[in-house]
Scaffold this motif. Sequence first.
Motif, PDB file in Angstrom:
ATOM      1  N   GLN A   1      -7.777  16.478 -20.076  1.00  0.00           N
ATOM      2  CA  GLN A   1      -6.494  16.960 -19.179  1.00  0.00           C
ATOM      3  C   GLN A   1      -6.850  16.032 -17.821  1.00  0.00           C
ATOM      4  O   GLN A   1      -8.596  15.612 -18.009  1.00  0.00           O
ATOM      5  N   VAL A   2      -6.058  14.788 -18.002  1.00  0.00           N
ATOM      6  CA  VAL A   2      -5.741  14.063 -16.563  1.00  0.00           C
ATOM      7  C   VAL A   2      -4.759  14.526 -15.667  1.00  0.00           C
ATOM      8  O   VAL A   2      -3.703  15.062 -15.853  1.00  0.00           O
ATOM      9  N   GLU A   3      -5.497  14.002 -14.656  1.00  0.00           N
ATOM     10  CA  GLU A   3      -4.293  14.784 -13.540  1.00  0.00           C
ATOM     11  C   GLU A   3      -4.149  12.957 -12.695  1.00  0.00           C
ATOM     12  O   GLU A   3      -4.953  12.168 -13.130  1.00  0.00           O
ATOM     13  N   LEU A   4      -2.877  12.392 -12.928  1.00  0.00           N
ATOM     14  CA  LEU A   4      -1.950  11.430 -12.181  1.00  0.00           C
ATOM     15  C   LEU A   4      -1.703  11.112 -10.923  1.00  0.00           C
ATOM     16  O   LEU A   4      -1.368  12.375 -10.977  1.00  0.00           O
ATOM     17  N   LYS A   5      -2.209  10.559 -10.337  1.00  0.00           N
ATOM     18  CA  LYS A   5      -1.698  10.665  -8.451  1.00  0.00           C
ATOM     19  C   LYS A   5      -0.955   9.222  -8.360  1.00  0.00           C
ATOM     20  O   LYS A   5      -1.605   8.283  -8.668  1.00  0.00           O
ATOM     21  N   GLU A   6       0.783   8.991  -7.907  1.00  0.00           N
ATOM     22  CA  GLU A   6       0.688   7.259  -8.261  1.00  0.00           C
ATOM     23  C   GLU A   6       0.946   7.843  -6.566  1.00  0.00           C
ATOM     24  O   GLU A   6       1.038   8.508  -5.227  1.00  0.00           O
ATOM     25  N   SER A   7       0.921   6.324  -6.310  1.00  0.00           N
ATOM     26  CA  SER A   7       1.673   5.868  -4.249  1.00  0.00           C
ATOM     27  C   SER A   7       2.419   5.188  -4.743  1.00  0.00           C
ATOM     28  O   SER A   7       1.903   4.046  -5.274  1.00  0.00           O
ATOM     29  N   GLY A   8       3.148   4.328  -3.354  1.00  0.00           N
ATOM     30  CA  GLY A   8       3.734   3.314  -3.141  1.00  0.00           C
ATOM     31  C   GLY A   8       5.236   3.507  -3.184  1.00  0.00           C
ATOM     32  O   GLY A   8       5.833   1.963  -3.004  1.00  0.00           O
ATOM     33  N   GLY A   9       5.756   4.128  -3.615  1.00  0.00           N
ATOM     34  CA  GLY A   9       7.047   4.073  -3.847  1.00  0.00           C
ATOM     35  C   GLY A   9       7.569   3.750  -2.425  1.00  0.00           C
ATOM     36  O   GLY A   9       6.930   4.439  -1.019  1.00  0.00           O
ATOM     37  N   GLY A  10       8.786   3.782  -2.467  1.00  0.00           N
ATOM     38  CA  GLY A  10       9.706   4.221  -1.190  1.00  0.00           C
ATOM     39  C   GLY A  10      10.675   3.007  -1.385  1.00  0.00           C
ATOM     40  O   GLY A  10      11.799   3.347  -2.113  1.00  0.00           O
ATOM     41  N   LEU A  11      11.156   2.399   0.053  1.00  0.00           N
ATOM     42  CA  LEU A  11      12.632   1.381   0.558  1.00  0.00           C
ATOM     43  C   LEU A  11      12.724   0.506   0.550  1.00  0.00           C
ATOM     44  O   LEU A  11      10.811  -0.283   0.097  1.00  0.00           O
ATOM     45  N   ALA A  12      13.144  -0.704  -0.380  1.00  0.00           N
ATOM     46  CA  ALA A  12      13.157  -1.936  -0.250  1.00  0.00           C
ATOM     47  C   ALA A  12      14.414  -2.848  -0.663  1.00  0.00           C
ATOM     48  O   ALA A  12      15.256  -1.921  -1.060  1.00  0.00           O
ATOM     49  N   GLN A  13      14.160  -3.359  -0.398  1.00  0.00           N
ATOM     50  CA  GLN A  13      15.784  -4.447  -0.359  1.00  0.00           C
ATOM     51  C   GLN A  13      15.620  -5.133  -2.003  1.00  0.00           C
ATOM     52  O   GLN A  13      15.188  -5.361  -2.027  1.00  0.00           O
ATOM     53  N   ALA A  14      17.020  -5.453  -2.058  1.00  0.00           N
ATOM     54  CA  ALA A  14      17.579  -6.084  -3.343  1.00  0.00           C
ATOM     55  C   ALA A  14      16.166  -7.929  -3.212  1.00  0.00           C
ATOM     56  O   ALA A  14      16.544  -8.107  -1.670  1.00  0.00           O
ATOM     57  N   GLY A  15      16.520  -8.439  -4.337  1.00  0.00           N
ATOM     58  CA  GLY A  15      15.563  -9.281  -3.833  1.00  0.00           C
ATOM     59  C   GLY A  15      13.385  -9.453  -3.543  1.00  0.00           C
ATOM     60  O   GLY A  15      12.729 -10.109  -3.587  1.00  0.00           O
ATOM     61  N   GLY A  16      13.923  -7.833  -3.147  1.00  0.00           N
ATOM     62  CA  GLY A  16      12.139  -7.683  -2.922  1.00  0.00           C
ATOM     63  C   GLY A  16      10.866  -7.462  -3.688  1.00  0.00           C
ATOM     64  O   GLY A  16      11.801  -7.970  -4.887  1.00  0.00           O
ATOM     65  N   SER A  17      10.352  -6.980  -3.055  1.00  0.00           N
ATOM     66  CA  SER A  17       8.912  -6.140  -4.566  1.00  0.00           C
ATOM     67  C   SER A  17       8.760  -5.108  -3.391  1.00  0.00           C
ATOM     68  O   SER A  17       8.131  -4.621  -2.343  1.00  0.00           O
ATOM     69  N   LEU A  18       7.836  -4.408  -4.894  1.00  0.00           N
ATOM     70  CA  LEU A  18       7.387  -2.875  -4.024  1.00  0.00           C
ATOM     71  C   LEU A  18       6.091  -3.383  -5.356  1.00  0.00           C
ATOM     72  O   LEU A  18       5.921  -3.848  -6.029  1.00  0.00           O
ATOM     73  N   THR A  19       4.974  -2.594  -4.905  1.00  0.00           N
ATOM     74  CA  THR A  19       3.264  -2.248  -5.765  1.00  0.00           C
ATOM     75  C   THR A  19       3.489  -0.635  -5.587  1.00  0.00           C
ATOM     76  O   THR A  19       3.373  -0.075  -5.046  1.00  0.00           O
ATOM     77  N   LEU A  20       3.098  -0.353  -7.242  1.00  0.00           N
ATOM     78  CA  LEU A  20       3.056   1.375  -7.302  1.00  0.00           C
ATOM     79  C   LEU A  20       1.622   1.432  -7.825  1.00  0.00           C
ATOM     80  O   LEU A  20       1.175   0.129  -8.673  1.00  0.00           O
ATOM     81  N   THR A  21       1.077   2.214  -7.387  1.00  0.00           N
ATOM     82  CA  THR A  21      -0.306   2.469  -8.183  1.00  0.00           C
ATOM     83  C   THR A  21      -0.380   3.560  -8.600  1.00  0.00           C
ATOM     84  O   THR A  21      -0.187   5.122  -7.870  1.00  0.00           O
TER      85      THR A  21
END
Length: 125
Positions: A1-21
Amino acid sequence: QVELKESGGGLAQAGGSLTLTCAAAGGALTNHFANFMGWFRQTAGNEREFLASINWDGDGQYYADSVRGRFTISRGPPKNTVYLQMNDLKPEDTAVYYCSADRTLRTTQAEVHYWGQGTPVTVSS
């Protein structure tokens, strides 16, 4: 079994950047059950769409045509952590983003054995 935990989502403007972990926890067998980790996204009423996947060693990356050249998947150290760098974001990238893990490459929702809880990304125009 594996548990996965995400973070890093949110709001961004068009043309911008985000990093998910995404961090995988599976004890001594993490490298087995999370040999491939990837990212999918889902909008209301649709199946989860494959975006990118990476192998355990980090030397094999696979992308959907819709994000190739804008999104980059990578592994840490530590190897149980995977990142999705999203550049030049567009309003159509708005979705809930899910981390996935499996023993082999999976590109369809039905094939994936392990999922994270999802993190929302909203891109405004």
